[in-house]
Design a protein around this motif. Structure first.
Motif, PDB file in Angstrom:
ATOM      1  N   ASP A  86       0.855  -1.194   0.000  1.00 18.90           N
ATOM      2  CA  ASP A  86       0.000   0.000   0.000  1.00 18.90           C
ATOM      3  C   ASP A  86       0.887   1.238   0.000  1.00 18.90           C
ATOM      4  O   ASP A  86       1.461   1.614   1.023  1.00 18.90           O
ATOM      5  CB  ASP A  86      -0.901  -0.017   1.236  1.00 18.90           C
ATOM      6  CG  ASP A  86      -1.894   1.145   1.235  1.00 18.90           C
ATOM      7  OD1 ASP A  86      -1.757   2.056   0.381  1.00 18.90           O
ATOM      8  OD2 ASP A  86      -2.796   1.151   2.081  1.00 18.90           O
ATOM      9  N   GLN A 117       0.303   4.315  -0.078  1.00 15.97           N
ATOM     10  CA  GLN A 117      -0.127   5.405   0.801  1.00 15.97           C
ATOM     11  C   GLN A 117       0.326   5.162   2.239  1.00 15.97           C
ATOM     12  O   GLN A 117       0.491   6.101   3.008  1.00 15.97           O
ATOM     13  CB  GLN A 117      -1.655   5.556   0.736  1.00 15.97           C
ATOM     14  CG  GLN A 117      -2.156   6.954   1.098  1.00 15.97           C
ATOM     15  CD  GLN A 117      -1.711   8.016   0.105  1.00 15.97           C
ATOM     16  OE1 GLN A 117      -1.582   7.738  -1.084  1.00 15.97           O
ATOM     17  NE2 GLN A 117      -1.438   9.212   0.581  1.00 15.97           N
ATOM     18  N   ARG A 118       0.518   3.893   2.598  1.00 21.61           N
ATOM     19  CA  ARG A 118       0.907   3.565   3.967  1.00 21.61           C
ATOM     20  C   ARG A 118       2.328   3.005   4.071  1.00 21.61           C
ATOM     21  O   ARG A 118       2.732   2.550   5.133  1.00 21.61           O
ATOM     22  CB  ARG A 118      -0.092   2.557   4.556  1.00 21.61           C
ATOM     23  CG  ARG A 118      -1.506   3.122   4.665  1.00 21.61           C
ATOM     24  CD  ARG A 118      -2.442   2.177   5.389  1.00 21.61           C
ATOM     25  NE  ARG A 118      -3.764   2.753   5.547  1.00 21.61           N
ATOM     26  CZ  ARG A 118      -4.102   3.633   6.478  1.00 21.61           C
ATOM     27  NH1 ARG A 118      -3.198   4.032   7.361  1.00 21.61           N
ATOM     28  NH2 ARG A 118      -5.329   4.119   6.548  1.00 21.61           N
ATOM     29  N   PRO A 160       1.290  13.169   4.360  1.00 25.36           N
ATOM     30  CA  PRO A 160      -0.117  13.334   3.969  1.00 25.36           C
ATOM     31  C   PRO A 160      -0.775  11.980   3.735  1.00 25.36           C
ATOM     32  O   PRO A 160      -0.197  11.108   3.093  1.00 25.36           O
ATOM     33  CB  PRO A 160      -0.036  14.149   2.677  1.00 25.36           C
ATOM     34  CG  PRO A 160       1.327  13.887   2.138  1.00 25.36           C
ATOM     35  CD  PRO A 160       2.217  13.655   3.316  1.00 25.36           C
ATOM     36  N   ARG A 161      -1.955  11.804   4.284  1.00 23.63           N
ATOM     37  CA  ARG A 161      -2.687  10.546   4.113  1.00 23.63           C
ATOM     38  C   ARG A 161      -3.718  10.624   2.999  1.00 23.63           C
ATOM     39  O   ARG A 161      -4.460   9.678   2.758  1.00 23.63           O
ATOM     40  CB  ARG A 161      -3.377  10.171   5.434  1.00 23.63           C
ATOM     41  CG  ARG A 161      -2.391   9.831   6.553  1.00 23.63           C
ATOM     42  CD  ARG A 161      -1.425   8.743   6.125  1.00 23.63           C
ATOM     43  NE  ARG A 161      -0.436   8.413   7.175  1.00 23.63           N
ATOM     44  CZ  ARG A 161       0.600   7.607   6.983  1.00 23.63           C
ATOM     45  NH1 ARG A 161       0.797   7.078   5.797  1.00 23.63           N
ATOM     46  NH2 ARG A 161       1.448   7.366   7.969  1.00 23.63           N
ATOM     47  N   THR A 162      -3.761  11.746   2.329  1.00 25.33           N
ATOM     48  CA  THR A 162      -4.621  11.902   1.160  1.00 25.33           C
ATOM     49  C   THR A 162      -3.776  12.407   0.006  1.00 25.33           C
ATOM     50  O   THR A 162      -2.686  12.926   0.202  1.00 25.33           O
ATOM     51  CB  THR A 162      -5.762  12.909   1.442  1.00 25.33           C
ATOM     52  OG1 THR A 162      -5.190  14.180   1.801  1.00 25.33           O
ATOM     53  CG2 THR A 162      -6.657  12.421   2.572  1.00 25.33           C
ATOM     54  N   GLY A 163      -4.282  12.265  -1.194  1.00 30.46           N
ATOM     55  CA  GLY A 163      -3.522  12.705  -2.357  1.00 30.46           C
ATOM     56  C   GLY A 163      -2.730  11.562  -2.964  1.00 30.46           C
ATOM     57  O   GLY A 163      -2.693  10.452  -2.451  1.00 30.46           O
ATOM     58  N   ASN A 164      -2.086  11.877  -4.058  1.00 31.26           N
ATOM     59  CA  ASN A 164      -1.356  10.868  -4.821  1.00 31.26           C
ATOM     60  C   ASN A 164       0.108  10.843  -4.388  1.00 31.26           C
ATOM     61  O   ASN A 164       0.967  11.461  -5.003  1.00 31.26           O
ATOM     62  CB  ASN A 164      -1.469  11.173  -6.323  1.00 31.26           C
ATOM     63  CG  ASN A 164      -0.919  10.046  -7.178  1.00 31.26           C
ATOM     64  OD1 ASN A 164      -0.696   8.945  -6.683  1.00 31.26           O
ATOM     65  ND2 ASN A 164      -0.705  10.329  -8.441  1.00 31.26           N
ATOM     66  N   ARG A 204       7.365  13.724  -6.113  1.00 33.90           N
ATOM     67  CA  ARG A 204       6.337  13.669  -5.063  1.00 33.90           C
ATOM     68  C   ARG A 204       6.906  14.184  -3.747  1.00 33.90           C
ATOM     69  O   ARG A 204       6.239  14.925  -3.013  1.00 33.90           O
ATOM     70  CB  ARG A 204       5.834  12.240  -4.890  1.00 33.90           C
ATOM     71  CG  ARG A 204       5.165  11.635  -6.109  1.00 33.90           C
ATOM     72  CD  ARG A 204       3.899  12.365  -6.479  1.00 33.90           C
ATOM     73  NE  ARG A 204       3.229  11.715  -7.596  1.00 33.90           N
ATOM     74  CZ  ARG A 204       2.202  12.227  -8.272  1.00 33.90           C
ATOM     75  NH1 ARG A 204       1.740  13.414  -7.931  1.00 33.90           N
ATOM     76  NH2 ARG A 204       1.662  11.576  -9.272  1.00 33.90           N
TER      77      ARG A 204
END
Length: 443
Positions: free
Chosen positions: A282, A284-285, A300-304, A311
Motif C-alpha cells: 500500500d 499510501q501507507r 499526507p494521508r490523502t492525495g497521490n 512527489r
C-alpha cells in the motif's frame, strides 16, 4: 561458429593435441575458424594444411602480432580489439591456447578475451587439455603474473570474468570466489536472503587479516553497508553513492545518471525524515517517520503520494510555502528574503529546498530521460555534466550529504576489490615460494 585462438605457432603434434581436445569436447566439429597470432611472417597455413586433419571443416587466419619494440601499447590494444570486434558476433564458443611469448601482448589478449567472451571462452593448458579438467596446475595459458590479469578485471568491475579466471587457476581459497560473488551482487543489488550476511562477514575477516593497522573504521563501514540486507536506509544511500562513484570513474555515464537520480531521490526522502516500509504494498501507507530524525514533515494521508522524487519535492514545497506565509519571508531559488529570522527547523527545510530546487540540479537530473536508459538516444561526457553543474556531480552533491552526515568515508566496491586482490597477491607469493622450493629440491 566456434573458434580456436592460438597465441604463437606450436609444433605439429602439439597443434593436433589441441585440435583433438576441442573435437573431444564438441563431439562433432563443424564450421570452425582457427586464428593464430605470431610475431613472424611465416607461411603457417601450409604447415596447418600439411597436418591433414580432414575431420573438421575449418577456415584459417594468420594474424601478425605487432612488434613490441616498434609498436606502442595503444596500437597493440587496437589490434586485438579489431580482431575481437570482427569475431564477437560469429563465435558461439572460443577455445584459447596461449603459449610462451610476448608477455605484454599475451596479457592484453587474454584480458580482452575474458572481458568480451567471459561466457564463451575456454582456456586450454600447456598440454592442450581443458582447463576445467586439469587439476595438476600445469597450465601455461596465462602469463606468470596472474595478479595483473585479475587486477584489471576486478578494478574495472568485471567480477564475472575474474571469477572464471580464478576458477581456471584452481584457487583453493574459496573466500576469493565469495568476494567476487559479492562484487557482482552489489552491482545488481541482488544479495541472496539466505546467507546474505556471510559475504560481508568474509569481507570483514579478510580486511582484518590484510590490514596491518586493523583499521576499525573500514570494518565499521562494512558492518553499516551490511544493513542493505535489512533495507537500512542509510546503508542504501551509502551504497548508491559508492556505486555512482564507481560508475563515474569507469566512465559508465548512462548508468551513472540513473544511479545519481536514485541517490538524489533517496537522500531527499531521508532529509524530510521519512523512510519506507517495504513489507507493505500500500503506497499510501508505505511511508513512516524515521526514528531519530532531526526534523520531519507530516506524511499526507490523502492525495497521490508515491515513491518518486517529484512527489517528495511537492511535499517539501508545500512546507516552504507554509513557512513563507507564517514567517513573512521569501524562499525562492532566484531570491531569498528574511531567512535570518527563521528557526533552526525552518532554516533546515529552507536549505533543503534551495539545494534540491536548484535549476542546475534540475537540468542535470532531467538528463536521465535523454539517454538510452530513458526515452532518448543522447550520449554524455563528463564535460557535459560538469558544464551543467559547474563541477563534478558527486562533489556538488556531497554538500548536502555532508550537511545530513551521509557522506560515506569508504567505498564498499573499493574494499571488495582490495580484499580480492590481497588474496590473489597472497596466492601468487605462495605459488612463487612453492616453485622455488621445488626447484631447490631438484637441484
Amino acid at each position: 561458429m566456434k573458434g580456436l585462438i592460438i597465441y604463437r605457432w606450436i609444433t605439429g603434434n602439439d597443434f593436433l593435441r589441441v585440435i583433438q581436445t576441442v573435437i573431444n569436447t564438441e563431439e562433432l566439429c563443424r564450421d570452425f575458424e582457427i586464428l593464430i597470432f605470431t610475431d613472424k611472417e611465416t607461411d603457417i597455413q601450409k604447415q596447418v594444411e600439411g597436418l591433414n586433419f580432414n575431420y573438421i571443416d575449418y577456415s584459417f587466419t594468420h594474424l601478425l602480432e605487432p612488434r613490441e619494440e616498434s609498436e606502442n601499447l595503444t596500437i597493440r590494444k587496437n589490434h586485438i580489439e579489431n580482431v575481437i570486434n570482427n569475431i564477437e558476433d560469429r563465435f558461439t564458443k572460443v577455445y584459447t591456447f596461449l603459449t610462451e611469448g610476448n608477455q605484454s601482448f599475451q596479457h592484453l589478449l587474454s584480458h580482452a578475451l575474458m572481458q568480451r567472451f567471459h561466457q564463451k571462452v575456454i582456456f586450454l593448458t600447456g598440454k592442450g587439455e581443458m582447463a576445467a579438467e586439469n587439476h595438476e596446475s600445469e597450465g601455461k595459458a596465462l602469463s606468470q603474473n596472474l595478479y595483473e590479469h585479475i587486477h584489471e578485471l576486478v578494478i574495472s568491475g568485471n567480477f564475472t570474468a575474474a571469477k572464471k579466471l580464478i576458477t581456471f587457476n584452481h584457487f583453493k581459497d574459496q573466500r576469493i570466489i565469495h568476494l567476487l560473488d559479492l562484487g557482482e551482487y552489489l552491482k545488481s543489488l541482488h544479495i541472496p536472503n539466505r546467507n546474505g550476511t556471510m559475504y560481508f562477514q568474509i569481507l570483514n575477516d579478510v580486511l582484518k587479516t590484510i590490514n596491518e593497522e586493523n583499521d576499525p573504521e573500514e570494518i565499521e563501514y562494512v558492518e553499516r553497508i551490511e544493513g542493505l540486507w535489512k533495507n537500512d536506509q542509510k546503508a542504501f544511500i551509502f551504497y548508491l553513492h559508492n556505486y555512482a562513484d564507481f560508475l563515474y570513474k569507469e566512465n559508465d555515464l548512462i548508468d551513472f545518471i540513473v544511479l545519481f537520480y536514485r541517490l538524489a531521490e533517496e537522500t531527499l526522502l531521508y532529509s524530510i525524515g521519512w523512510d519506507i516500509n517495504w513489507n507493505t504494498s500500500d503506497e499510501q501507507r508505505q511511508f513512516f517517520i524515521r526514528k531519530n530524525a532531526l526534523y520531519s514533515l507530516r506524511i499526507p494521508r490523502t492525495g497521490n503520494l508515491s515513491k518518486h522524487f517529484h512527489r517528495y519535492m511537492n511535499v517539501l514545497k508545500q512546507e516552504i510555502r507554509s513557512i513563507e506565509e507564517r514567517q513573512q519571508v521569501k524562499i525562492r531559488r532566484d531570491k531569498c528574503v528574511g531567512l535570518e529570522r527563521l528557526s533552526d527547523r525552518d532554516k533546515y527545510f529552507a536549505e533543503l529546498y534551495l539545494f534540491f530546487n536548484n535549476k542546475k540540479l534540475e537540468e542535470f537530473l532531467d538528463l536521465r530521460h535523454e539517454g538510452v536508459s530513458g526515452h532518448g538516444f543522447a550520449d554524455f561526457t563528463k564535460e557535459d555534466f560538469e558544464r551543467i553543474l559547474g563541477g563534478s556531480p558527486l562533489e556538488k552533491f556531497n554538500q548536502i550529504l555532508t550537511m545530513l552526515e551521509l557522506n560515506p568515508e569508504f567505498s564498499v566496491f573499493r574494499l571488495v576489490q582490495k580484499a580480492i586482490l590481497a588474496l590473489v597477491a597472497s596466492y601468487e607469493i605462495e605459488q612463487s615460494e612453492l616453485a622455488k622450493s621445488e626447484e631447490e629440491a631438484i637441484n
